[in-house]
Motif scaffolding. Structure first.
Motif, PDB file in Angstrom:
ATOM      1  N   LEU A 186      -0.207   9.922  14.955  1.00 19.22           N
ATOM      2  CA  LEU A 186      -0.026   8.500  14.639  1.00 19.22           C
ATOM      3  C   LEU A 186       1.457   8.135  14.727  1.00 19.22           C
ATOM      4  CD1 LEU A 186      -1.623   5.974  13.380  1.00 19.22           C
ATOM      5  CD2 LEU A 186      -0.631   6.726  11.227  1.00 19.22           C
ATOM      6  N   THR A 192      13.409  -5.147   6.865  1.00 19.28           N
ATOM      7  CA  THR A 192      13.089  -5.044   8.293  1.00 19.28           C
ATOM      8  C   THR A 192      11.608  -5.216   8.543  1.00 19.28           C
ATOM      9  OG1 THR A 192      12.626  -2.675   8.392  1.00 19.28           O
ATOM     10  CG2 THR A 192      14.945  -3.335   8.512  1.00 19.28           C
ATOM     11  N   LEU A 218      10.703   2.646  13.173  1.00 12.41           N
ATOM     12  CA  LEU A 218      10.037   1.502  12.554  1.00 12.41           C
ATOM     13  C   LEU A 218      11.047   0.505  12.014  1.00 12.41           C
ATOM     14  CD1 LEU A 218       6.969   2.682  10.492  1.00 12.41           C
ATOM     15  CD2 LEU A 218       7.038   1.014  12.320  1.00 12.41           C
ATOM     16  N   ALA A 219      12.174   1.021  11.529  1.00 15.91           N
ATOM     17  CA  ALA A 219      13.200   0.150  10.970  1.00 15.91           C
ATOM     18  C   ALA A 219      14.047  -0.468  12.073  1.00 15.91           C
ATOM     19  CB  ALA A 219      14.072   0.928  10.004  1.00 15.91           C
ATOM     20  N   TYR A 265       9.138  12.944  11.359  1.00 15.60           N
ATOM     21  CA  TYR A 265       8.903  11.926  10.330  1.00 15.60           C
ATOM     22  C   TYR A 265      10.133  11.034  10.175  1.00 15.60           C
ATOM     23  CZ  TYR A 265       5.474  15.543   9.447  1.00 15.60           C
ATOM     24  OH  TYR A 265       4.498  16.472   9.595  1.00 15.60           O
ATOM     25  N   ALA A 306       9.403  -2.958   8.104  1.00 11.78           N
ATOM     26  CA  ALA A 306       8.794  -1.679   8.490  1.00 11.78           C
ATOM     27  C   ALA A 306       7.611  -1.401   7.561  1.00 11.78           C
ATOM     28  CB  ALA A 306       9.817  -0.544   8.395  1.00 11.78           C
ATOM     29  N   HIS A 307       6.450  -1.118   8.141  1.00 14.56           N
ATOM     30  CA  HIS A 307       5.232  -1.050   7.349  1.00 14.56           C
ATOM     31  C   HIS A 307       5.259   0.118   6.367  1.00 14.56           C
ATOM     32  CE1 HIS A 307       1.205  -1.588   6.074  1.00 14.56           C
ATOM     33  NE2 HIS A 307       0.997  -2.554   6.948  1.00 14.56           N
ATOM     34  N   ILE A 333      10.452   6.865  10.943  1.00 21.06           N
ATOM     35  CA  ILE A 333      10.940   5.863   9.990  1.00 21.06           C
ATOM     36  C   ILE A 333      12.075   5.059  10.619  1.00 21.06           C
ATOM     37  CG2 ILE A 333      12.137   5.525   7.788  1.00 21.06           C
ATOM     38  CD1 ILE A 333      10.605   7.930   6.704  1.00 21.06           C
ATOM     39  N   MET A 379       4.098   7.357   4.103  1.00 21.16           N
ATOM     40  CA  MET A 379       3.402   8.551   4.588  1.00 21.16           C
ATOM     41  C   MET A 379       4.403   9.554   5.172  1.00 21.16           C
ATOM     42  SD  MET A 379       0.734   8.829   7.747  1.00 21.16           S
ATOM     43  CE  MET A 379      -0.543   7.754   7.171  1.00 21.16           C
ATOM     44  N   MET A 380       5.338   9.052   5.980  1.00 25.39           N
ATOM     45  CA  MET A 380       6.345   9.929   6.576  1.00 25.39           C
ATOM     46  C   MET A 380       7.237  10.534   5.489  1.00 25.39           C
ATOM     47  SD  MET A 380       5.722   9.775   9.805  1.00 25.39           S
ATOM     48  CE  MET A 380       4.027   9.229   9.855  1.00 25.39           C
ATOM     49  N   VAL A 391       2.951   1.578   4.768  1.00 25.41           N
ATOM     50  CA  VAL A 391       1.935   2.631   4.917  1.00 25.41           C
ATOM     51  C   VAL A 391       2.516   3.793   5.718  1.00 25.41           C
ATOM     52  CG1 VAL A 391      -0.221   3.225   6.079  1.00 25.41           C
ATOM     53  CG2 VAL A 391      -0.130   1.229   4.609  1.00 25.41           C
ATOM     54  N   ILE A 392       3.169   3.453   6.813  1.00 23.32           N
ATOM     55  CA  ILE A 392       3.717   4.506   7.671  1.00 23.32           C
ATOM     56  C   ILE A 392       4.948   5.142   7.030  1.00 23.32           C
ATOM     57  CG2 ILE A 392       4.509   5.064   9.994  1.00 23.32           C
ATOM     58  CD1 ILE A 392       1.700   3.955   9.960  1.00 23.32           C
ATOM     59  N   THR A 393       5.879   4.316   6.507  1.00 26.94           N
ATOM     60  CA  THR A 393       7.120   4.897   5.991  1.00 26.94           C
ATOM     61  C   THR A 393       6.848   5.789   4.774  1.00 26.94           C
ATOM     62  OG1 THR A 393       7.535   2.889   4.730  1.00 26.94           O
ATOM     63  CG2 THR A 393       8.677   3.092   6.821  1.00 26.94           C
ATOM     64  N   ILE A 402       3.445   5.504  17.289  1.00 24.58           N
ATOM     65  CA  ILE A 402       4.358   4.453  16.848  1.00 24.58           C
ATOM     66  C   ILE A 402       5.727   4.633  17.506  1.00 24.58           C
ATOM     67  CG2 ILE A 402       5.616   3.548  14.856  1.00 24.58           C
ATOM     68  CD1 ILE A 402       3.110   4.410  13.188  1.00 24.58           C
ATOM     69  N   VAL A 420      -6.921   0.947   6.765  1.00 23.32           N
ATOM     70  CA  VAL A 420      -6.232   2.126   6.239  1.00 23.32           C
ATOM     71  C   VAL A 420      -7.121   2.854   5.229  1.00 23.32           C
ATOM     72  CG1 VAL A 420      -4.232   2.929   4.938  1.00 23.32           C
ATOM     73  CG2 VAL A 420      -3.949   1.160   6.665  1.00 23.32           C
ATOM     74  N   LEU A 452      13.322  -0.913   3.360  1.00 24.21           N
ATOM     75  CA  LEU A 452      12.993  -1.180   4.764  1.00 24.21           C
ATOM     76  C   LEU A 452      11.900  -2.242   4.875  1.00 24.21           C
ATOM     77  CD1 LEU A 452      13.123   2.312   6.513  1.00 24.21           C
ATOM     78  CD2 LEU A 452      14.791   0.462   6.582  1.00 24.21           C
ATOM     79  N   PHE A 508       0.858  -1.179   0.000  1.00 27.79           N
ATOM     80  CA  PHE A 508       0.000   0.000   0.000  1.00 27.79           C
ATOM     81  C   PHE A 508       0.895   1.231   0.000  1.00 27.79           C
ATOM     82  CE2 PHE A 508      -4.168   1.710   2.021  1.00 27.79           C
ATOM     83  CZ  PHE A 508      -4.182   2.737   1.098  1.00 27.79           C
ATOM     84  N   ILE A 517      14.089   3.888   0.516  1.00 26.58           N
ATOM     85  CA  ILE A 517      13.810   3.801   1.951  1.00 26.58           C
ATOM     86  C   ILE A 517      12.587   2.923   2.241  1.00 26.58           C
ATOM     87  CG2 ILE A 517      13.346   5.109   4.061  1.00 26.58           C
ATOM     88  CD1 ILE A 517      15.297   7.193   3.068  1.00 26.58           C
TER      89      ILE A 517
END
Lengths: 349, 311
Positions: free
Chosen positions: B235, A135, B290-291, B283, A137-138, B287, A144-145, A140-142, B239, B93, A131, A78, A127
């Protein structure tokens, strides 16, 4: 089964109709005439060659970025950050477009488009893609960031940063004529980007359904674990799918910059990358569906101001309708259960 | 202003004020996600709350009724979100996005339809500031924590309360169980979907409150897309805070500080770090978290997966 096939088309169509109905109710409650509003919207979107060109102008970046989002959906990913990849594409295309001098148009224009495409692709793959693959790392979040980082980066570049044009307006210098996408319909903003977008849809269809990579993408999307057991390199598929998706979103930004905006400036409210997600969802991640959905949303956005001026209905109605469409598409159980009930009644009658 | 003067009382006050809506929404987000529902709809719930707070406060001439209405409106959006994601098991989502687009459309539409182009009424009542006797007189800290908007203190109280509720009460344990292992929770006789609904509802209430802080806490007005992505930063804070109330609060405080620094840096002479780079910090940190590079984060095991009995 013809009925499942019919449902696949019926659900998006009914979602759109139902959303317009809800929008109409809101118009009535606020004391306006919904019919007049929608007639003005339609005229504003399709009423003349100029209006139709406007609709398609908005649709072009939505088609390209929407194809990108659809591609990741097919891979079971996504990419919610098409917006950021779009801005990276805009930045790179604008820079190549104004800073590189002395090239003929047949080198300069493709180079600028390619730079935008590549920038978007790397922003998604390097990235979020890497990731996710290594790893977990989802995305959706990465993504978005990464979108917010991209917008802040673009803002920095034109607000006193290295891409700011002389003067006080936060914008880059204009791209050179050799890097400008020519108009498709003279006197309108519609550029040859439309042709690029349609070609991109053909390419996406071909890659998805006629190549091994496309098969792997769809297999990973249907069942990642099964694809892994079948010997596919799922990490590689994830990174490549993000690359392709970001490339399409980056191309959207490049086309918009070289064909419509002609420079980088603060147009961060447009949100094409976000609308592209809706376009992909409504188009059911099918390339032709994406093209059709992009035209619909182009029409909504192009017709909104006409609706506000002629019928006095706030242009934000279009966002309400858009939100309802996403809701009904996502929660298609509502529409499916209604369909099932009507079919049963029709069978009994 | 020079480098040593940048960490002044004003900076800490701005940081606390920026952190408050982030922390309120992020706390709510922990409830939703701990029960297994990924909630990107906080942005829309917050925006709805911000608009309804002004609408009710201006119409009823009471900031407290405005706050109450904002909380209810956030919960109403949460019901819509829960209906789609829990009752119909739709993608969380995507439904979250729908709520956000819908909220942006509805608030923009109603702002224009009700108030036209003049904006919300200038005499809209604001939520009151509260002075803590004793603390306000203390040097240093008194200037920052001694007097602030009511919701700042509500937020500070909610942090330990949320932690206690989630980690020390039977209901909190059940909610976490539903987010970690819904099948086991179901077998133990817990109504999975009811607790998920509760988690989303709490998130809606706190997001609505966060919205009210933005519109009638800091100011007494609403404008189009006023929350401006704060729901997404909340959000991120949740996290970065590793799905824990105290962590979410600390992350929100850090992000609030980044925001305050970005504002203060603009007045700084001889220092050429763009505010845009400082604004990227939340941000980028999220990231990295999360990683697993900055810190290890572990989401609830069943976060984002609709519950299907018998699977």
């Amino acid at each position: 089964m013809t009925s499942t096939r019919a449902t696949a088309v019926l659900v998006p169509v009914l979602s759109v109709l139902l959303s317009f109905l809800v929008g109409g109710v809101i118009v009535v409650i606020s004391g306006h005439d919904p019919l007049a509003a929608y007639v003005a919207l339609l005229q504003g979107a399709f009423g003349s060659v100029f209006n139709l060109a406007n609709t398609l102008t908005v649709a072009v970046p939505l088609m390209l970025a929407g194809l990108g989002v659809a591609f990741t959906f097919r891979a079971g990913l996504f990419n919610i950050g098409a917006e950021g990849q779009y801005w990276l594409g805009s930045i790179a295309a604008a820079w190549v477009g104004y800073a590189v001098h002395g090239l003929p148009v047949w080198v300069h224009l493709p180079l600028a488009l390619l730079a935008g495409t590549l920038a978007g692709a790397l922003w998604a793959a390097l990235i979020p893609g890497v990731l996710k693959a290594w790893t977990g790392a989802h995305e959706v979040i990465t993504t978005m960031m990464m979108s917010y980082i991209a917008i802040n980066l673009a803002r920095y570049l034109i607000e006193g940063g290295p891409m700011m044009a002389p003067g006080y307006t936060p914008q880059s210098p204009a791209v050179l004529p050799t890097a400008t996408l020519p108009a498709l319909v003279p006197g309108t903003q519609l550029s040859w980007g439309l042709v690029l977008a349609v070609l991109a849809a053909v390419a996406v269809w071909f890659v998805l359904y006629r190549t091994t990579f496309g098969f792997e993408v769809r297999a990973a999307g249907l069942n990642g674990r099964a694809a892994r057991y079948a010997g596919m390199n799922v990490a590689r598929i994830i990174v490549l799918a993000m690359f392709v998706s970001g490339a399409l979103a980056g191309l959207a930004g490049a086309v918009q910059t070289l064909g419509v905006n002609h420079r980088l400036f603060d147009a961060f409210n447009a949100g094409y990358g976000y609308t592209a997600i809706v376009v992909a969802l409504l188009g059911k991640n099918n390339p032709w569906g994406v093209l059709a959905a992009a035209v619909l949303f182009g029409a909504l956005n192009a017709g909104a101001s006409a609706m506000q001026m002629q019928a006095g209905v706030p242009a934000h109605l279009v966002d309400v309708v858009q939100g309802m469409i996403i809701f009904f598409i996502a929660v298609d159980g509502i529409i499916r259960s209604v369909l099932r009930r009507t079919r049963k009644e029709a069978a009994q009658a | 202003m020079n480098g040593s003067e940048i960490f002044n009382a004003q900076l800490w006050m701005t940081a606390l004020s920026s952190a408050t809506p982030l922390a309120l929404a992020a706390l709510g987000g922990t409830f939703s996600e701990r029960t297994g529902v990924v909630n990107i709809a906080m942005e829309g719930m917050m925006l709805t709350g911000a608009f309804v707070a002004v609408l009710a406060s201006a119409t009823l001439h009471s900031a407290f009724l405005g706050l109450a209405a904002a909380i209810l409106s956030g919960m109403l959006m949460a019901v819509l979100f829960a209906w789609g994601t829990i009752r119909y098991k739709a993608d969380q989502v995507v439904v979250g996005m729908a709520i956000n687009v819908l909220a942006a459309g509805l608030t923009g539409y109603l702002l224009n339809a009700i108030y036209g182009f003049t904006g919300t009424p200038p005499d809209t009542p604001r939520l009151p500031d509260v002075t803590i006797p004793g603390l306000a007189q203390m040097p240093g800290i008194g200037a920052v924590l001694g007097r602030a908007d009511l919701l700042v203190y509500v937020m500070l109280l909610l942090v330990p309360l949320s932690h206690y509720f989630l980690f020390r009460t039977p209901l909190g344990l059940r909610m976490r169980a539903v987010g970690e292992h819904p099948q086991a929770a179901d077998t133990a006789g817990i109504d999975v979907n009811r607790l998920r609904f509760l988690g989303v509802l709490i998130s809606g209430a706190l997001s609505g409150m966060a919205g009210a802080y933005i519109s009638i806490g800091v100011l007494n007005a609403f404008n189009v897309n006023m929350t401006n992505g704060r729901g997404y930063i909340a959000l991120a804070a949740m996290i970065f805070g590793n799905w824990k109330p105290v962590g979410a609060f600390l992350a929100a405080a850090l992000f609030g500080l980044a925001n305050a620094l970005a504002i203060n840096l603009q007045g700084l002479e001889g220092w050429h770090v763009s505010k845009d780079f400082v604004l990227m910090i939340p941000y980028a940190l999220t990231i990295l978290a999360l990683a697993g590079i900055v810190r290890r984060t572990t989401p609830p095991a069943a976060d984002g997966i609709p519950y299907e009995p018998g699977h």
